[in-house]
Scaffold this motif. Structure first.
Motif, PDB file in Angstrom:
ATOM      1  N   ALA A   1       0.907  -1.134   0.088  1.00  0.00           N
ATOM      2  CA  ALA A   1      -0.043   0.008  -0.111  1.00  0.00           C
ATOM      3  C   ALA A   1       0.884   1.201  -0.034  1.00  0.00           C
ATOM      4  O   ALA A   1       1.871   1.491   0.949  1.00  0.00           O
ATOM      5  CB  ALA A   1      -0.878   0.016   1.210  1.00  0.00           C
ATOM      6  N   VAL A   2       0.567   2.239  -0.988  1.00  0.00           N
ATOM      7  CA  VAL A   2       1.268   3.407  -0.916  1.00  0.00           C
ATOM      8  C   VAL A   2       0.411   4.599  -1.102  1.00  0.00           C
ATOM      9  O   VAL A   2       0.990   5.593  -1.351  1.00  0.00           O
ATOM     10  CB  VAL A   2       1.977   3.419  -2.318  1.00  0.00           C
ATOM     11  N   ASP A   3      -1.055   4.506  -0.344  1.00  0.00           N
ATOM     12  CA  ASP A   3      -1.884   5.400  -0.452  1.00  0.00           C
ATOM     13  C   ASP A   3      -1.407   6.492   0.897  1.00  0.00           C
ATOM     14  O   ASP A   3      -0.481   6.141   1.699  1.00  0.00           O
ATOM     15  CB  ASP A   3      -3.353   4.911  -0.296  1.00  0.00           C
ATOM     16  N   ALA A   4      -2.221   7.489   0.937  1.00  0.00           N
ATOM     17  CA  ALA A   4      -1.851   8.550   1.960  1.00  0.00           C
ATOM     18  C   ALA A   4      -1.978   8.009   3.331  1.00  0.00           C
ATOM     19  O   ALA A   4      -0.981   8.406   4.189  1.00  0.00           O
ATOM     20  CB  ALA A   4      -2.800   9.747   1.885  1.00  0.00           C
ATOM     21  N   SER A   5      -2.943   7.205   3.724  1.00  0.00           N
ATOM     22  CA  SER A   5      -2.900   6.677   4.785  1.00  0.00           C
ATOM     23  C   SER A   5      -1.687   5.763   5.280  1.00  0.00           C
ATOM     24  O   SER A   5      -1.242   5.769   6.349  1.00  0.00           O
ATOM     25  CB  SER A   5      -4.269   5.650   5.289  1.00  0.00           C
ATOM     26  N   ALA A   6      -1.305   4.730   4.366  1.00  0.00           N
ATOM     27  CA  ALA A   6      -0.246   3.880   4.538  1.00  0.00           C
ATOM     28  C   ALA A   6       0.985   4.937   4.900  1.00  0.00           C
ATOM     29  O   ALA A   6       2.150   4.737   5.474  1.00  0.00           O
ATOM     30  CB  ALA A   6      -0.083   2.978   3.634  1.00  0.00           C
ATOM     31  N   ALA A   7       1.224   5.922   3.961  1.00  0.00           N
ATOM     32  CA  ALA A   7       2.276   6.750   3.906  1.00  0.00           C
ATOM     33  C   ALA A   7       2.353   7.453   5.432  1.00  0.00           C
ATOM     34  O   ALA A   7       3.453   7.699   5.983  1.00  0.00           O
ATOM     35  CB  ALA A   7       2.353   7.976   3.030  1.00  0.00           C
ATOM     36  N   LEU A   8       1.319   7.854   5.827  1.00  0.00           N
ATOM     37  CA  LEU A   8       1.047   8.466   6.982  1.00  0.00           C
ATOM     38  C   LEU A   8       1.632   7.796   8.212  1.00  0.00           C
ATOM     39  O   LEU A   8       2.306   8.125   8.944  1.00  0.00           O
ATOM     40  CB  LEU A   8      -0.107   9.066   7.200  1.00  0.00           C
TER      41      LEU A   8
END
Length: 297
Positions: free
Chosen positions: A216-223
């Motif tokens: 996962a590389v979405d915003a939630s995973a990045a955060l």
């Protein structure tokens, strides 16, 4: 006995008068200074850091137990960067003490899965051996929790580390401490996330706060990953600050955190823990820090 000549007796009289004159002047508080006494040379002060300690005790977590370095999901202490006997690693203890010396005078009290809260107990075990050097590599598991919210608070991390060093210092005032920084966990994720084998092993529970849902590389995973990374940086700040308060403690200057572990330096089973080659790189970093003339910065 030989009789002195008239001339010799005259010379002695002059010398005697001069000596008596000086003594008389000193006796009545004259201006002549007393002859300087030859001072004994001051002994060289004992340096606070001994670059060749005679014994080593290691405390820490799975990295120091060389977890997954030799076999899947298993400790491999013979490959430990700190005390292992493997010639491929050439551990810190072997470099400092030689193979025979390391076998007799080095001990590994690290425990896979340990957190900073476990360090005081491990340190108490190490103290019984009265080592001249204690190595500390701890903190990854404090960040590697089920979720970022479950990570060890920085204040608790600091308190436990201070407690461990305080108990060591109380029991062994002259024992030295080498403190390694926590590795860059996000770097390890980026190296292993493309491996199907790594992702399969990560699902068993290896550092879920960083490695969970690895693709996962979405915003939630990045955060989530950035939150974990920030906490690791805060832990490293604590390790550096607390160590700096003790003249017999050396920090690695962030060398382990900065080291760019590649696939060759990571376990071929989990792409997270150091491989045998990675353990050798950790040993090099530690040896360089321990034997340097000045602390690394």
């Amino acid at each position: 006995m030989r009789t002195l000549s008239h001339r010799s007796r005259g010379v002695l009289a002059v010398v005697a008068a001069a000596v008596l004159g000086v003594a008389g002047c000193d006796a009545v508080g004259g201006d002549s200074a007393a002859p300087a006494r030859s001072a004994k040379p001051s002994p060289e002060p004992t340096p606070p850091w001994d670059r060749s300690p005679g014994s080593v005790a290691a405390v820490g977590d799975s990295i120091t137990r060389a977890f997954d370095a030799c076999d899947v999901l298993s400790d491999c202490p013979e490959a430990s960067w700190a005390t292992g006997a493997s010639p491929e690693v050439d551990s810190l203890a072997v470099r400092l003490l030689g193979k025979t010396g390391a076998a007799r005078h080095s001990w590994n009290y690290a425990v896979t899965g340990a957190r900073m809260a476990d360090l005081p107990g491990q340190m108490a075990q190490a103290v019984r051996r009265k080592p001249q050097l204690v190595t500390v590599l701890m903190g990854a598991n404090d960040a590697c929790r089920a979720t970022p919210s479950a990570m060890t608070p920085v204040s608790a991390f600091r308190a436990d580390f201070e407690d461990a060093l305080r108990s060591l210092r109380k029991a062994l005032p002259k024992t030295q401490v080498f403190v390694a920084s926590v590795p860059d966990l996000k770097r390890l994720w980026s190296e292993g996330r493309t491996s199907s084998m790594a992702r399969q092993v990560w699902r068993l529970g290896i550092c879920p706060s960083m490695l969970g849902d690895a693709q996962a590389v979405d915003a939630s995973a990045a955060l989530r990953r950035n939150t974990v990374q920030k906490r690791v940086e805060e832990y490293n700040k604590v390790l550096r600050e607390v160590c700096a308060e003790d003249e017999r403690c050396r920090h690695d200057g962030g060398a382990v955190y900065d080291y760019r572990f590649g696939t060759a330096q990571l376990s071929r089973w989990d792409y997270f823990h150091p491989s045998v080659d990675g353990q050798a790189r950790l040993a090099e970093i530690a040896y360089r820090a321990v034997t340097a003339e000045k602390p690394l910065t």
